[in-house]
Design a protein around this motif. Sequence first.
Motif, PDB file in Angstrom:
ATOM      1  N   PHE A   1       0.951  -1.134   0.000  1.00 23.26           N
ATOM      2  CA  PHE A   1       0.032  -0.049  -0.063  1.00 23.26           C
ATOM      3  C   PHE A   1       0.978   1.121  -0.036  1.00 23.26           C
ATOM      4  N   ASP A   2       0.059   2.464  -0.241  1.00 28.60           N
ATOM      5  CA  ASP A   2       0.867   3.586   0.128  1.00 28.60           C
ATOM      6  C   ASP A   2       1.240   3.870   1.635  1.00 28.60           C
ATOM      7  N   VAL A   3       0.361   3.476   2.334  1.00 26.35           N
ATOM      8  CA  VAL A   3       0.466   3.962   3.604  1.00 26.35           C
ATOM      9  C   VAL A   3      -0.208   2.865   4.494  1.00 26.35           C
ATOM     10  N   ILE A   4       0.429   2.441   5.692  1.00 21.16           N
ATOM     11  CA  ILE A   4      -0.281   1.652   6.697  1.00 21.16           C
ATOM     12  C   ILE A   4      -0.466   2.449   7.867  1.00 21.16           C
ATOM     13  N   VAL A   5      -1.540   2.709   8.594  1.00 20.02           N
ATOM     14  CA  VAL A   5      -1.834   3.331   9.756  1.00 20.02           C
ATOM     15  C   VAL A   5      -2.029   2.291  10.593  1.00 20.02           C
ATOM     16  N   VAL A   6      -1.353   2.091  11.812  1.00 14.96           N
ATOM     17  CA  VAL A   6      -1.594   1.195  12.818  1.00 14.96           C
ATOM     18  C   VAL A   6      -2.377   1.871  13.973  1.00 14.96           C
ATOM     19  N   GLY A   7      -3.873   1.566  14.022  1.00 18.52           N
ATOM     20  CA  GLY A   7      -4.676   2.151  15.182  1.00 18.52           C
ATOM     21  C   GLY A   7      -5.785   2.920  14.503  1.00 18.52           C
ATOM     22  N   ALA A   8      -6.859   2.703  14.945  1.00 21.57           N
ATOM     23  CA  ALA A   8      -8.143   3.316  14.196  1.00 21.57           C
ATOM     24  C   ALA A   8      -8.821   4.597  15.299  1.00 21.57           C
ATOM     25  N   GLY A   9      -7.783   4.871  16.290  1.00 23.08           N
ATOM     26  CA  GLY A   9      -8.450   5.986  17.277  1.00 23.08           C
ATOM     27  C   GLY A   9      -8.245   7.190  16.342  1.00 23.08           C
ATOM     28  N   PRO A  10      -8.633   8.409  17.069  1.00 21.00           N
ATOM     29  CA  PRO A  10      -8.745   9.624  16.622  1.00 21.00           C
ATOM     30  C   PRO A  10      -7.337  10.045  15.557  1.00 21.00           C
ATOM     31  N   ALA A  11      -6.337   9.813  16.130  1.00 20.91           N
ATOM     32  CA  ALA A  11      -4.923  10.070  15.355  1.00 20.91           C
ATOM     33  C   ALA A  11      -4.863   9.198  14.041  1.00 20.91           C
ATOM     34  N   GLY A  12      -5.093   8.031  14.326  1.00 18.25           N
ATOM     35  CA  GLY A  12      -5.195   7.224  13.160  1.00 18.25           C
ATOM     36  C   GLY A  12      -6.372   7.454  11.944  1.00 18.25           C
ATOM     37  N   SER A  13      -7.432   7.493  12.181  1.00 13.63           N
ATOM     38  CA  SER A  13      -8.463   7.787  11.521  1.00 13.63           C
ATOM     39  C   SER A  13      -8.398   9.355  10.999  1.00 13.63           C
ATOM     40  N   ALA A  14      -7.717  10.092  11.589  1.00 16.62           N
ATOM     41  CA  ALA A  14      -7.495  11.436  10.898  1.00 16.62           C
ATOM     42  C   ALA A  14      -6.620  11.404   9.893  1.00 16.62           C
ATOM     43  N   ALA A  15      -5.348  10.586   9.957  1.00 15.94           N
ATOM     44  CA  ALA A  15      -4.405  10.108   9.107  1.00 15.94           C
ATOM     45  C   ALA A  15      -4.939   9.639   7.915  1.00 15.94           C
ATOM     46  N   ALA A  16      -5.713   8.210   8.188  1.00 15.35           N
ATOM     47  CA  ALA A  16      -6.372   7.832   7.095  1.00 15.35           C
ATOM     48  C   ALA A  16      -7.368   8.549   6.245  1.00 15.35           C
ATOM     49  N   HIS A  17      -7.922   9.408   6.942  1.00 13.59           N
ATOM     50  CA  HIS A  17      -8.992  10.239   6.254  1.00 13.59           C
ATOM     51  C   HIS A  17      -8.212  11.042   5.366  1.00 13.59           C
ATOM     52  N   THR A  18      -7.243  11.772   5.671  1.00 14.40           N
ATOM     53  CA  THR A  18      -6.517  12.673   4.820  1.00 14.40           C
ATOM     54  C   THR A  18      -6.023  12.216   3.817  1.00 14.40           C
ATOM     55  N   LEU A  19      -5.356  11.018   4.132  1.00 15.03           N
ATOM     56  CA  LEU A  19      -4.444  10.169   2.973  1.00 15.03           C
ATOM     57  C   LEU A  19      -5.278   9.854   1.987  1.00 15.03           C
ATOM     58  N   ALA A  20      -6.544   9.066   2.455  1.00 12.82           N
ATOM     59  CA  ALA A  20      -7.429   8.607   1.385  1.00 12.82           C
ATOM     60  C   ALA A  20      -8.060   9.721   0.432  1.00 12.82           C
ATOM     61  N   LYS A  21      -8.490  10.835   1.244  1.00 13.92           N
ATOM     62  CA  LYS A  21      -9.313  11.858   0.502  1.00 13.92           C
ATOM     63  C   LYS A  21      -8.273  12.380  -0.655  1.00 13.92           C
ATOM     64  N   ALA A  22      -6.891  12.346  -0.376  1.00 14.65           N
ATOM     65  CA  ALA A  22      -5.804  12.697  -1.357  1.00 14.65           C
ATOM     66  C   ALA A  22      -5.655  11.772  -2.511  1.00 14.65           C
ATOM     67  N   GLY A  23      -6.282  10.557  -2.415  1.00 16.78           N
ATOM     68  CA  GLY A  23      -6.282   9.468  -3.363  1.00 16.78           C
ATOM     69  C   GLY A  23      -5.083   8.443  -3.082  1.00 16.78           C
ATOM     70  N   LEU A  24      -4.521   8.654  -1.898  1.00 17.88           N
ATOM     71  CA  LEU A  24      -3.181   7.417  -1.496  1.00 17.88           C
ATOM     72  C   LEU A  24      -3.920   6.203  -1.168  1.00 17.88           C
ATOM     73  N   ASN A  25      -3.554   5.126  -1.405  1.00 17.36           N
ATOM     74  CA  ASN A  25      -3.840   3.725  -0.901  1.00 17.36           C
ATOM     75  C   ASN A  25      -3.651   3.399   0.414  1.00 17.36           C
ATOM     76  N   VAL A  26      -4.601   3.249   1.277  1.00 18.43           N
ATOM     77  CA  VAL A  26      -4.310   3.373   2.743  1.00 18.43           C
ATOM     78  C   VAL A  26      -4.870   2.147   3.515  1.00 18.43           C
TER      79      VAL A  26
END
Lengths: 98, 430, 273
Positions: B5-30
């Motif tokens: 993938f482009d990015v792996i985010v470990v943990g789906a709390g506020p920090a992780g979901s904020a990162a995943a949301h921002t990345l996916a919105k920019a079209g990265l594969n998360v």
Amino acid sequence: MSQPLKKVNVDDLQYLTRFVSDKESHLHIKDHNICKTKCEEKHCTVFCPAQVYKWEGERMFVGFEGCHECGSCRIGCPHDNIEWKYPKGGLGVVFRLA
Amino acid sequence: MAEKFDVIVVGAGPAGSAAAHTLAKAGLNVIMFERGEYPGSKNVMGGVIYRHQLQEIVPDFLESAPLERPIVQQNFWMMDEKSVFQMGYKGLEWAEAPHNNFTVLRAKFDQWFAGKAVEQGALLINETVVTEAIVEDGKVIGVRTDRPNGDVYADVVILADGVNSLLAKQLGFHKELKPSEVALAVMQVINLPAEKIEDRFNLEPNQGATIELFGDSTKGLLGTSFIYTNKESISIGVGTLLSGLMENRMKPYELLETLKQHPVVRKLIQGGEPKEYLAHLIPEGGYHSIPKLVDHGVMVVGDAAQLVNGIHREGSNLAMASGRMAAETVIMAKQVNDFSANILDAYRTNLMNSFVGQDLKKYKDAAHTLDRNPVYFKEYIPMMNRAASEMFTVDGVSKWDKQKKVMGMVQEKGTISTIRDLYRAWKVMK
Amino acid sequence: MHYVVFVKQVPDTSVVKLDPVTNTLDRSSAPSIINPYDSHAVEEAVRLKNKYGGKVTVISMGPPMAVDVIKKCIELGADDGVLISDRAFAGSDTLATSYALTQALRKVSEKEPVDVIFAGKQAIDGDTAQVGPGVARRLSMPVLAQVIHVESFSAEKKVIRVHRKIEDGVEIVESKLPVLITVEKEINDLTYAPLPNMIKAAKYKPLIWSVNDIEVDRDQLGLKGSPTVVGKIFAPPKQSGGQKVTGTADEVVKTVMDKLVNVHGLFTGGGVS
């Protein structure tokens, strides 16, 4: 001086929380002899919010099924004697509210 | 062959979901991993989420986020055994959109927030523990999970794995936390009908209140307690440094029970039905405890980076802001296809220049000053209560004499030392 | 070989609360999960597939959110899934549900004939154990209910031999394919799904069929096609409190063993009552 703390049965609190237990423990005492001979205070039996650790005279009993996975015991053990990992994916404590 | 993938985010709390949301919105594969049955099932906080940082990520969050109550009243209680000195602010402007902050229940909120990231295209994998970061040639290139065929690769791994962050420790970014760097918080969610909550806290429907309690609520240990109003429940909890619990041989749930039975608290929760009991650690080391944040192919965000402002009990907003900033740096790194520490370090710089770094720096000595000087909690709060009691009691003694008596209390303790302590407290807290 | 598994999304009854006034399930209090028996049915189908080759398709009926259970089945190793979801199905009892599922199965088997149908023994929300056998009856197919073990399976001869749990023992039965099998939980232990399955499931978009996508007689669906009348719902009587044994582990074991041996006659042939 201040009043003693109010007593509460931790089992009554634990009953409110949902746990899906693994068959194997995610918490391991590295060396039971250290608890027995080197650890006077046995802090973990006092501060653990789920009373996972109970001293039974000879040996430390670890009731991992009721663990909230907070990590206090790993950090608070003065002898670094607790091997601590997360339970298998999906198992362990399942908070439903806050 | 393991997927990349482009990015792996470990943990789906506020920090992780904020990162995943921002990345996916920019079209990265998360891909985002959550070890619990669902996001939020392992997460605990008193329950205040901040509008500003959330809105930067999900602008229309008001339409769908599972919010409990917008907070219109923030109270601070300085408690003694049979009295309390109260301060607070009530701002009805906060009852109106865009609001200031809200109470939330994390099991619901985190699921919603992770779901928003999934809507943007992030892949959420629940019930899966990331057991280690895969390192090759000094570079993090992926993670290993506890599942069969469990390896997965990415250009960047974002560690949002919470306060214990075993992964950051594995990478040598920080040593084991010390008992004086973490607060152990225990709380209960107590069901109470909405009308009762509104009557007892002087609120309209869809208004909420928070109370932070100091002093006797932690029996003089460094820490705070809190009482927050949800829609139809109250969250009440106590958080104190683990070191304090150890030194004083106190059980956290007995502290909580004592708080619940305190004469000035009891009536607020009376008749309520306890629904859940939860325990969690809060990083309290502040600025001095921030680990290494960036290396080749890896970044640390949220509680894993110890980003909590203990003085203002803020954490979820720092978590979301750090997740977003890490993601923005990755988006930039993707453009130049360079994920080395050098490039990713922009995250650290941005974070430290933002309110996150600035606030943590501002209060960098607060916890230590208070921890080393228990007089603040053990003596000054009771003194404040006695002084107030003295001034407000109408008993035929003139106000002049009362002032003298109050000053007498200060002198008893030593004028110079009191002034010095108060100056020191003011300096670290201002 | 083509294995089809029927699965249902149910409220987790280990968590669900009963409203003491209306005696109805407070479904909002419980998370939705795959019916636990059904996950073992999927597991068994996947094991047969891994051994003898073929394909596993799951079929479910429910609201749109029931796609989650189909994704869960993909995690467990199923290849494909279909959800039939339409307001026309709402209110279906076991008769109407078995009709709708049969029609969906007929459509699935047009592409690839079905050899074995699996289902859980029963759903934990209704406990009827009627839908699986109902489908088999409509297809004139033999039923092997409450299966705890697949002893042998022959893809060439198209024969399966299983162990069924019955009142006072185990029945060993052989049947020709196609056959419908309902399973008990002890038939297998769920495998901790490999990561590629988890990723596949997270990406998976199941087929969703409305009432227009399958050939049905609408009079046999929903409330109209459901003769079942719910007479009364009541909470089971509260179990009287047991005795709590406290003490150290050794003391507790001793107390319990004393009780089992001396009061209940363990080891003396008396049995525990």
